[in-house]
Design an enzyme around this catalytic site. Structure first.
Site, PDB file in Angstrom:
ATOM      1  N   HIS A 160       0.467   3.571   3.528  1.00 24.35           N
ATOM      2  CA  HIS A 160       1.025   3.213   4.840  1.00 24.35           C
ATOM      3  C   HIS A 160       2.240   2.294   4.746  1.00 24.35           C
ATOM      4  O   HIS A 160       2.775   1.888   5.766  1.00 24.35           O
ATOM      5  CB  HIS A 160      -0.038   2.519   5.695  1.00 24.35           C
ATOM      6  CG  HIS A 160      -1.238   3.358   5.947  1.00 24.35           C
ATOM      7  ND1 HIS A 160      -2.418   3.194   5.240  1.00 24.35           N
ATOM      8  CD2 HIS A 160      -1.447   4.389   6.803  1.00 24.35           C
ATOM      9  CE1 HIS A 160      -3.294   4.081   5.660  1.00 24.35           C
ATOM     10  NE2 HIS A 160      -2.736   4.814   6.606  1.00 24.35           N
ATOM     11  N   HIS A 205      -6.008  -6.162   3.316  1.00 19.41           N
ATOM     12  CA  HIS A 205      -5.029  -5.094   3.438  1.00 19.41           C
ATOM     13  C   HIS A 205      -4.470  -5.004   4.852  1.00 19.41           C
ATOM     14  O   HIS A 205      -5.228  -4.916   5.821  1.00 19.41           O
ATOM     15  CB  HIS A 205      -5.669  -3.760   3.052  1.00 19.41           C
ATOM     16  CG  HIS A 205      -6.011  -3.688   1.599  1.00 19.41           C
ATOM     17  ND1 HIS A 205      -5.336  -2.879   0.732  1.00 19.41           N
ATOM     18  CD2 HIS A 205      -6.937  -4.345   0.850  1.00 19.41           C
ATOM     19  CE1 HIS A 205      -5.828  -3.031  -0.490  1.00 19.41           C
ATOM     20  NE2 HIS A 205      -6.800  -3.914  -0.438  1.00 19.41           N
ATOM     21  N   CYS A 225       0.843  -1.201   0.000  1.00 22.54           N
ATOM     22  CA  CYS A 225       0.000   0.000   0.000  1.00 22.54           C
ATOM     23  C   CYS A 225       0.879   1.253   0.000  1.00 22.54           C
ATOM     24  O   CYS A 225       1.770   1.392   0.845  1.00 22.54           O
ATOM     25  CB  CYS A 225      -0.898  -0.030   1.234  1.00 22.54           C
ATOM     26  SG  CYS A 225      -1.704   1.525   1.621  1.00 22.54           S
ATOM     27  N   GLU A 226       0.619   2.138  -0.928  1.00 21.36           N
ATOM     28  CA  GLU A 226       1.415   3.359  -1.030  1.00 21.36           C
ATOM     29  C   GLU A 226       1.112   4.354   0.083  1.00 21.36           C
ATOM     30  O   GLU A 226       1.875   5.290   0.307  1.00 21.36           O
ATOM     31  CB  GLU A 226       1.208   4.020  -2.395  1.00 21.36           C
ATOM     32  CG  GLU A 226      -0.177   4.547  -2.615  1.00 21.36           C
ATOM     33  CD  GLU A 226      -0.398   5.097  -4.016  1.00 21.36           C
ATOM     34  OE1 GLU A 226      -1.427   5.742  -4.228  1.00 21.36           O
ATOM     35  OE2 GLU A 226       0.439   4.891  -4.907  1.00 21.36           O
ATOM     36  N   CYS A 273      -3.058  -2.537   6.246  1.00 20.11           N
ATOM     37  CA  CYS A 273      -3.405  -1.265   6.888  1.00 20.11           C
ATOM     38  C   CYS A 273      -4.784  -1.328   7.539  1.00 20.11           C
ATOM     39  O   CYS A 273      -5.066  -0.558   8.457  1.00 20.11           O
ATOM     40  CB  CYS A 273      -3.311  -0.107   5.898  1.00 20.11           C
ATOM     41  SG  CYS A 273      -4.284  -0.293   4.400  1.00 20.11           S
ATOM     42  N   GLN A 288      -5.180  -0.878  -4.712  1.00 25.49           N
ATOM     43  CA  GLN A 288      -5.836  -1.990  -5.410  1.00 25.49           C
ATOM     44  C   GLN A 288      -6.576  -1.524  -6.655  1.00 25.49           C
ATOM     45  O   GLN A 288      -6.575  -2.207  -7.687  1.00 25.49           O
ATOM     46  CB  GLN A 288      -6.791  -2.698  -4.441  1.00 25.49           C
ATOM     47  CG  GLN A 288      -7.453  -3.922  -5.025  1.00 25.49           C
ATOM     48  CD  GLN A 288      -8.261  -4.682  -3.984  1.00 25.49           C
ATOM     49  OE1 GLN A 288      -7.921  -4.692  -2.814  1.00 25.49           O
ATOM     50  NE2 GLN A 288      -9.334  -5.312  -4.418  1.00 25.49           N
TER      51      GLN A 288
END
Length: 188
Positions: free
Chosen positions: A80, A146, A77-78, A148, A118
């Site tokens: 977190h 995810h 994930c960009e 996060c 995503q």
């Protein structure tokens, strides 16, 4: 762009932020190991879809759905820098050319192995199929969990996010979408 030495120094700075003793034995080579793992995890930046999809074959008149389902993937994930992973279902209806089965999995990996969200992976895989294979339609459905969401914030362990991108006949014709969904569910 930072060089490798600068990247390792950045990891060392993070370790100093987190750890009382960043010089202890277990952490001495951690900056090097982290950058080595980043080179693998983010290898999608060094690839491009045109190369992945460059090798095609004559469809020999086949005009049905080609579906590769349950393609496992791992991404980051960009927002977190937390991992997310799941499975992708990639389909297309060929006109004249088909692609090797491994190419669909490689295309998913190409996009997953970058800092991502995503929705972007879903859209870009479908866009690449349209651009490089020119099918009657393409469809991408991704289901993922995810990090996060699982280990911070709302801490929902079993939440699954689903995204889809439908192009061509999969977007225009309910019958094509319905057949695709039946094929995906049949294998589950």
């Amino acid at each position: 762009m930072a060089n490798r030495k600068e990247a390792e120094e950045a990891v060392k700075t993070i370790l100093e932020y987190l750890e009382n003793d960043p010089t202890r034995e277990g952490l001495l080579d951690t900056p090097k190991r982290v950058i080595d793992s980043f080179d693998e995890i983010f290898s999608g930046y060094g690839q491009d879809a045109a190369n992945v999809l460059s090798s095609t074959f004559n469809s020999e008149g086949y005009d049905g759905i080609v579906l590769l389902r349950d393609i496992e993937f791992h991404s980051t994930c960009e927002h977190h820098l937390q991992p997310f992973s799941g499975k992708a279902h990639v389909a297309y209806i060929p006109v004249e050319r088909i692609v090797g089965i491994s190419k669909l999995a490689r295309l998913v990996d190409l996009h997953a192995r970058r800092l991502q969200n995503q929705e972007r992976i879903t859209k870009h895989v479908a866009d690449d199929l349209e651009e490089h294979v020119s099918p009657l339609g393409s469809a991408v459905i991704i289901e993922a969990q995810h990090g996060c969401m699982r280990c911070r914030g709302v801490a929902k362990q079993n939440a699954v996010m689903t995204t889809s991108a439908m192009r061509g006949v999969f977007f225009d014709k309910a019958e094509a979408r319905s057949e695709l969904m039946q094929l995906i569910q049949t294998g589950s």
